[in-house]
Write a protein that holds these residues in place. Sequence first.
Motif, PDB file in Angstrom:
ATOM      1  N   ASP A 150       0.837  -1.196   0.000  1.00  0.00           N
ATOM      2  CA  ASP A 150       0.000   0.000   0.000  1.00  0.00           C
ATOM      3  C   ASP A 150       0.871   1.245   0.000  1.00  0.00           C
ATOM      4  N   THR A 169      -1.181   1.011  -5.147  1.00  0.00           N
ATOM      5  CA  THR A 169      -0.659  -0.302  -4.782  1.00  0.00           C
ATOM      6  C   THR A 169       0.382  -0.738  -5.791  1.00  0.00           C
ATOM      7  N   ASP A 185      -5.581   2.996  -6.327  1.00  0.00           N
ATOM      8  CA  ASP A 185      -6.552   2.186  -5.584  1.00  0.00           C
ATOM      9  C   ASP A 185      -7.971   2.734  -5.661  1.00  0.00           C
TER      10      ASP A 185
END
Length: 149
Positions: A3, A8, A52
Motif C-alpha cells: 500500500d 498499490t 486504488d
Amino acid sequence: MNDLDGYTLHESVPAPEEYMALREAAGMPARSLEGARAGLPNTVYGVSVRRDRAGDDHPRGDTDGELVGMGRVVGDGGTTYVLSDVAVDPAVQGRGLGTRITEALVEWVDEHAPSRAYVTLVADVEGFYERFGFERTAPDSHAMFRRVE
C-alpha cells in the motif's frame, strides 16, 4: 502488493498499450507497440503501481486500477541486469512512487542475482539512483546507445 497511500505496487508488468501510454505521459521516448508486445513478456522482474481509488487530482479522469507507475528488470537472469522503464505519471509525481518502484527492483536484484552480476541503468534523473548504490561509470566507461529506426 504494497500500500502506498491510495496506490498499490503489484509484481507485474502492464499491458503493452498501458506501457506505451505511461511512457508517453512521462515524456519518455516512444517504443513500438510491436516491440512492447514482444518485450514485456520477457521481463525478468517487473512492478506496476496502480491507483486504488478514484480521486480528483488526476487531469485525465480517474478509474480504479489505473496505471500510474512502473519499472522493470531486464537481462539474462545471471550475469547482466538492467533497470529499465522506471516511469511515474507526472500527474502523481512527488509522492514517493518512483522511489518505491526502484526499491522493489533493487530488492529483487539483491535477492535473486548471483554474486558479481553487473547491474546497469541509463538515468534521465540527476542524482536519483545514487541512493540505491548506483555509481557513474565515467570516465572509466561511457554509456552508449543505438536505436533501430
